[in-house]
Write a protein that holds these residues in place. Structure first.
Motif, PDB file in Angstrom:
ATOM      1  N   GLU A 154       2.555 -12.581 -11.948  1.00  0.00           N
ATOM      2  CA  GLU A 154       2.268 -11.430 -11.028  1.00  0.00           C
ATOM      3  C   GLU A 154       0.905 -11.142 -11.118  1.00  0.00           C
ATOM      4  O   GLU A 154       0.245 -11.144 -12.144  1.00  0.00           O
ATOM      5  CB  GLU A 154       3.110 -10.405 -11.414  1.00  0.00           C
ATOM      6  CG  GLU A 154       4.631 -10.631 -11.183  1.00  0.00           C
ATOM      7  CD  GLU A 154       4.761 -10.331  -9.755  1.00  0.00           C
ATOM      8  OE1 GLU A 154       4.395  -9.669  -9.005  1.00  0.00           O
ATOM      9  OE2 GLU A 154       5.898 -10.974  -9.307  1.00  0.00           O
ATOM     10  N   PRO A 155       0.269 -10.672  -9.889  1.00  0.00           N
ATOM     11  CA  PRO A 155      -1.374 -10.074 -10.079  1.00  0.00           C
ATOM     12  C   PRO A 155      -1.175  -9.137 -10.897  1.00  0.00           C
ATOM     13  O   PRO A 155      -0.167  -8.094 -10.928  1.00  0.00           O
ATOM     14  CB  PRO A 155      -1.628  -9.836  -8.448  1.00  0.00           C
ATOM     15  CG  PRO A 155      -0.430 -10.004  -7.743  1.00  0.00           C
ATOM     16  CD  PRO A 155       0.641 -10.773  -8.677  1.00  0.00           C
ATOM     17  N   PRO A 156      -2.211  -8.699 -11.570  1.00  0.00           N
ATOM     18  CA  PRO A 156      -2.422  -7.531 -12.455  1.00  0.00           C
ATOM     19  C   PRO A 156      -2.361  -6.224 -11.852  1.00  0.00           C
ATOM     20  O   PRO A 156      -2.840  -6.114 -10.643  1.00  0.00           O
ATOM     21  CB  PRO A 156      -3.635  -7.696 -13.292  1.00  0.00           C
ATOM     22  CG  PRO A 156      -4.416  -8.544 -12.306  1.00  0.00           C
ATOM     23  CD  PRO A 156      -3.342  -9.397 -11.859  1.00  0.00           C
TER      24      PRO A 156
ATOM     25  N   ASN B  87       6.971  -4.976   7.054  1.00  0.00           N
ATOM     26  CA  ASN B  87       6.728  -5.931   5.836  1.00  0.00           C
ATOM     27  C   ASN B  87       7.830  -5.732   4.604  1.00  0.00           C
ATOM     28  O   ASN B  87       7.618  -6.204   3.676  1.00  0.00           O
ATOM     29  CB  ASN B  87       5.375  -5.353   5.156  1.00  0.00           C
ATOM     30  CG  ASN B  87       4.122  -5.724   6.030  1.00  0.00           C
ATOM     31  OD1 ASN B  87       3.751  -6.755   6.315  1.00  0.00           O
ATOM     32  ND2 ASN B  87       3.378  -4.598   6.432  1.00  0.00           N
ATOM     33  N   HIS B  88       8.884  -5.572   5.100  1.00  0.00           N
ATOM     34  CA  HIS B  88       9.959  -5.245   3.900  1.00  0.00           C
ATOM     35  C   HIS B  88      10.458  -6.967   3.621  1.00  0.00           C
ATOM     36  O   HIS B  88      10.515  -7.447   4.440  1.00  0.00           O
ATOM     37  CB  HIS B  88      10.932  -4.497   4.602  1.00  0.00           C
ATOM     38  CG  HIS B  88      12.039  -3.977   3.513  1.00  0.00           C
ATOM     39  ND1 HIS B  88      12.979  -4.887   2.832  1.00  0.00           N
ATOM     40  CD2 HIS B  88      12.040  -2.912   2.930  1.00  0.00           C
ATOM     41  CE1 HIS B  88      13.754  -4.224   2.157  1.00  0.00           C
ATOM     42  NE2 HIS B  88      13.275  -2.843   2.019  1.00  0.00           N
TER      43      HIS B  88
ATOM     44  N   THR C 280       7.175  -9.309  -1.402  1.00  0.00           N
ATOM     45  CA  THR C 280       7.576  -8.179  -2.387  1.00  0.00           C
ATOM     46  C   THR C 280       6.270  -7.541  -2.958  1.00  0.00           C
ATOM     47  O   THR C 280       6.042  -6.293  -3.237  1.00  0.00           O
ATOM     48  CB  THR C 280       8.368  -8.580  -3.504  1.00  0.00           C
ATOM     49  OG1 THR C 280       7.764  -9.717  -4.115  1.00  0.00           O
ATOM     50  CG2 THR C 280       9.656  -9.310  -3.060  1.00  0.00           C
ATOM     51  N   TYR C 281       5.254  -8.244  -3.178  1.00  0.00           N
ATOM     52  CA  TYR C 281       3.866  -7.879  -3.609  1.00  0.00           C
ATOM     53  C   TYR C 281       3.312  -6.921  -2.442  1.00  0.00           C
ATOM     54  O   TYR C 281       3.039  -5.772  -2.750  1.00  0.00           O
ATOM     55  CB  TYR C 281       2.788  -8.901  -3.695  1.00  0.00           C
ATOM     56  CG  TYR C 281       1.658  -8.563  -4.372  1.00  0.00           C
ATOM     57  CD1 TYR C 281       1.220  -8.015  -5.206  1.00  0.00           C
ATOM     58  CD2 TYR C 281       0.330  -8.708  -3.170  1.00  0.00           C
ATOM     59  CE1 TYR C 281       0.218  -7.756  -5.874  1.00  0.00           C
ATOM     60  CE2 TYR C 281      -0.762  -8.119  -3.637  1.00  0.00           C
ATOM     61  CZ  TYR C 281      -1.033  -7.755  -5.036  1.00  0.00           C
ATOM     62  OH  TYR C 281      -2.210  -7.171  -5.340  1.00  0.00           O
TER      63      TYR C 281
ATOM     64  N   GLN D 115       3.253   1.956  -3.469  1.00  0.00           N
ATOM     65  CA  GLN D 115       2.300   2.539  -4.243  1.00  0.00           C
ATOM     66  C   GLN D 115       1.241   3.322  -3.548  1.00  0.00           C
ATOM     67  O   GLN D 115       0.957   4.488  -4.228  1.00  0.00           O
ATOM     68  CB  GLN D 115       1.575   1.098  -5.203  1.00  0.00           C
ATOM     69  CG  GLN D 115       0.568   1.926  -6.373  1.00  0.00           C
ATOM     70  CD  GLN D 115       0.045   0.697  -7.192  1.00  0.00           C
ATOM     71  OE1 GLN D 115      -0.026  -0.543  -6.805  1.00  0.00           O
ATOM     72  NE2 GLN D 115      -0.611   1.071  -8.193  1.00  0.00           N
ATOM     73  N   ALA D 116       0.758   2.771  -2.477  1.00  0.00           N
ATOM     74  CA  ALA D 116      -0.117   3.575  -1.773  1.00  0.00           C
ATOM     75  C   ALA D 116       0.330   4.841  -1.256  1.00  0.00           C
ATOM     76  O   ALA D 116      -0.233   6.191  -1.379  1.00  0.00           O
ATOM     77  CB  ALA D 116      -0.375   2.799  -0.458  1.00  0.00           C
TER      78      ALA D 116
END
Length: 167
Positions: A106-108, A143-144, A151-152, A159-160
């Motif tokens: 996963e990206p950090p 984008n679901h 999912t990213y 988060q936004a």
């Protein structure tokens, strides 16, 4: 028994020698019916001899045939036992397990700034809570993950929204 085989073979040989002599001289010493009988007797003697030789050979070979058959049965039993043992070993180990799929890193996760959150939701700096929720809903519809989205990206959109609504 071997004695009688030799006697029969000798009798046939004597008959054949007599017949050879009779027919090679060209002298009709024996009438035609007798000649036919002698030929038939010689043929019968040869058949009798062949039969007894084959019977004698078969009887002599019985111990060898028995030993070979017994050895074959022993080897077959060993082979069958090894197959059963191998099947039991494989069954006790359970089904073969597949290697787990490689994990995609996963990206950090970093803390998102207000400017990044506004850019993700495509909003201007003065957006209110109602505009933030509408932009979030619109972005999530497109984008679901259930609709084929990532999912990213979905997590970044969520988060936004959280960052903008808390500030």
């Amino acid at each position: 028994m071997f004695f009688w085989i030799l006697v029969g073979g000798g009798a046939v040989l004597v008959l054949l020698l007599i017949l050879r002599f009779v027919f090679s001289t060209g002298v009709p010493l024996l009438p035609r019916a007798l000649t036919t009988f002698v030929w038939a007797a010689a043929g019968g003697g040869i058949a009798w001899l062949a039969l007894h030789i084959s019977i004698g050979f078969s009887v002599a070979m019985l111990p060898l045939i028995y030993a070979l058959g017994r050895q074959w049965m022993v080897e077959r039993a060993k082979w069958r036992e090894e197959l059963v043992a191998q099947a039991i070993r494989q069954h006790s180990q359970g089904p073969p397990r597949a290697a787990p799929p490689p994990k995609i890193p996963e990206p950090p996760q970093t803390a998102m700034t207000r400017a990044e959150a506004l850019a993700i939701l495509a909003l201007g700096p003065g957006a209110n809570a109602e505009a933030i929720r509408a932009a979030h809903k619109n972005m999530m519809l497109r984008n679901h993950p259930d609709q084929g989205g990532s999912t990213y990206i979905a997590s970044k959109i969520n988060q936004a929204k959280d960052v903008l609504l808390k500030s």
